[in-house]
Scaffold this active site. Structure first.
Site, PDB file in Angstrom:
ATOM      1  CG  HIS A 254      -0.236   7.425  -4.148  1.00  0.00           C
ATOM      2  ND1 HIS A 254       0.982   7.657  -3.537  1.00  0.00           N
ATOM      3  CD2 HIS A 254      -0.515   6.129  -3.902  1.00  0.00           C
ATOM      4  CE1 HIS A 254       1.395   6.557  -2.956  1.00  0.00           C
ATOM      5  NE2 HIS A 254       0.498   5.605  -3.156  1.00  0.00           N
TER       6      HIS A 254
ATOM      7  CG  ASP B 195      -2.592   4.003  -1.341  1.00  0.00           C
ATOM      8  OD1 ASP B 195      -1.762   3.856  -2.260  1.00  0.00           O
ATOM      9  OD2 ASP B 195      -2.352   3.703  -0.154  1.00  0.00           O
TER      10      ASP B 195
ATOM     11  CG  ASP C  31      -0.920  -3.841  -7.726  1.00  0.00           C
ATOM     12  OD1 ASP C  31      -0.823  -2.620  -7.959  1.00  0.00           O
ATOM     13  OD2 ASP C  31      -0.141  -4.436  -6.965  1.00  0.00           O
TER      14      ASP C  31
ATOM     15  CD  GLU D  91       1.568   3.881   3.458  1.00  0.00           C
ATOM     16  OE1 GLU D  91       2.532   3.614   2.709  1.00  0.00           O
ATOM     17  OE2 GLU D  91       0.417   3.459   3.254  1.00  0.00           O
TER      18      GLU D  91
ATOM     19  N   GLY E  50       5.870  -1.022  -1.503  1.00  0.00           N
ATOM     20  CA  GLY E  50       6.100  -2.172  -0.629  1.00  0.00           C
ATOM     21  C   GLY E  50       6.340  -1.725   0.799  1.00  0.00           C
TER      22      GLY E  50
ATOM     23  CG  HIS F 220       4.756   4.363  -1.436  1.00  0.00           C
ATOM     24  ND1 HIS F 220       4.791   4.147  -2.780  1.00  0.00           N
ATOM     25  CD2 HIS F 220       3.469   4.165  -1.056  1.00  0.00           C
ATOM     26  CE1 HIS F 220       3.574   3.816  -3.202  1.00  0.00           C
ATOM     27  NE2 HIS F 220       2.745   3.823  -2.178  1.00  0.00           N
TER      28      HIS F 220
ATOM     29  CG  HIS G 181      -0.719   1.249  -5.596  1.00  0.00           C
ATOM     30  ND1 HIS G 181       0.616   0.924  -5.679  1.00  0.00           N
ATOM     31  CD2 HIS G 181      -0.811   2.207  -4.645  1.00  0.00           C
ATOM     32  CE1 HIS G 181       1.304   1.656  -4.797  1.00  0.00           C
ATOM     33  NE2 HIS G 181       0.460   2.439  -4.151  1.00  0.00           N
TER      34      HIS G 181
HETATM   35 ZN   LIG Z   1       0.586   3.664  -2.359  1.00  0.00          ZN
END
Ligand SMILES: [Zn+2]
Length: 358
Positions: A22, A297, A26, A213, A183, A210, A24
């Site tokens: 996991h 993350d 970006d 969280e 998102g 996701h 990202h």
């Molecule tokens: Zn994430």
């Protein structure tokens, strides 16, 4: 408590073979790259000093709120709209994983957020794959091979999730190994995108979601029992279904079906999903036998690396090297690449790497 402890003062931790499921694309750019590419793109940053920018990210992301955390991505996405920007960030992504001791990584991103320049959705995916391949070739040549698979994301608050799922199916033989929705979680439940998940199931493309969280058990329940996710992104709120070590039906299902939890301790502290490393549910869930995995993350946004996440758990939650091996093997068991390739990585790379540290 598991023994033996491991010395975090040396670079022993950095050399341990790691797997990250996991992370990202970006959220993991190099600060200096953001500064350089933003200058070329005419995008205004909070500061043009790379060290100050890294500090700004950590500060801004420390808001205790997932929505504000996500807002910091504006500045990385601004430099990921061109072929040049995507090639560079994808290649550097792989090299940074290799430098962190990662031997297997799954990178995720939402192609729909990279359409402000000249690229189409398929071109975004092709370009990122080209950059990742260049990074993997360089890492292998440097003696630090790392395999990176791609998860395409749909943004759950927008209406292009099915399109992103179609893209994952189209690129399944070209480096895309799975799918996710990302998102804001609150107000955008997984089942809103059931058609996309049903399509992926029909096409035999694995996916994670996701969930748990920013929102609690209903989100995890939908992700697993309605949408059919094979893994859960974060899932920290699963502890709501565990009382005095006794598992409720959903927690029991997740543990007993070996549904992996992609846990990201530092990120969870920043978004308010957890209160401390020592108290982070990753330790309790690991001890209860869940298939827990350790993840970064967003390495830039959260100011972290896999090595740092491991060091935090060793120093603040009493983890030993056997615990680090467990979460690494767990990650490979639940990776979205074929079974024989996962087994080979565990047996040929991970277990020998930990054997020398034990
Ligand atoms: Zn994430």
């Amino acid at each position: 408590m598991t023994a033996p402890r491991i010395d975090t003062d040396t670079d022993t931790l950095r050399r341990l073979p790691k797997a990250v499921l996991h992370d990202h694309l970006d959220g993991g750019l190099r600060p200096a790259t953001v500064v350089e590419l933003a200058g070329e793109a005419g995008h205004t940053l909070p500061t043009t000093d790379p060290d100050e920018l890294a500090a700004w990210y950590f500060e801004a992301a420390n808001s205790g709120d997932l929505v504000r955390y996500i807002a910091t991505f504006e500045h990385t996405l601004a430099v990921m709209q061109t072929r040049e920007g995507l090639l560079r960030t994808a290649e550097e992504y792989v090299l940074d994983l290799a430098a962190d001791g990662v031997v297997y990584g799954e990178v995720r991103y939402a192609p729909e957020l990279m359409l402000n320049g000249e690229l189409t959705l398929p071109e975004v995916v092709e370009t990122v794959q080209e950059g990742l391949a260049a990074g993997m070739a360089k890492a292998a040549a440097a003696g630090t091979p790392v395999r990176v698979g791609t998860l395409l994301c749909g943004m759950r608050m927008f209406d292009r999730v099915r399109e992103a799922a179609d893209l994952a199916v189209a690129f399944r033989d070209a480096g895309v190994v799975g799918f996710d929705i990302a998102g804001a979680e609150d107000g955008f439940p997984p089942a809103d995108h059931l058609d996309a998940f049903e399509h992926l199931r029909r096409e035999s493309v694995p996916f994670t979601i996701h969930a748990g969280e920013a929102h609690g058990l209903p989100s995890i329940h939908q992700a697993v029992q309605v949408c059919g996710a094979q893994r859960i992104g974060h899932g920290v709120r699963l502890t709501d279904d565990i009382v005095d070590g006794k598992l409720g039906r959903l927690a029991g299902w997740v543990r007993d079906r070996r549904i992996a939890l992609e846990m990201c301790p530092t990120s969870n502290l920043q978004t308010g999903a957890a209160t401390s490393i020592a108290e982070h549910p990753i330790t309790a869930l690991k001890d209860l036998g869940f298939r827990v995995t350790l993840n970064t993350d967003n390495r830039l946004v959260s100011g972290t690396t896999m090595t740092r996440e491991m060091a935090l758990l060793v120093e603040e939650a009493g983890w030993g090297v056997e615990d680090l091996r467990t979460v690494t093997v767990n990650a490979l068991k639940s990776a979205f690449i074929p079974f024989d390739e996962r087994t080979a990585l565990i047996e040929d790379v991970v277990l020998p790497g930990y054997a020398t540290a034990l």
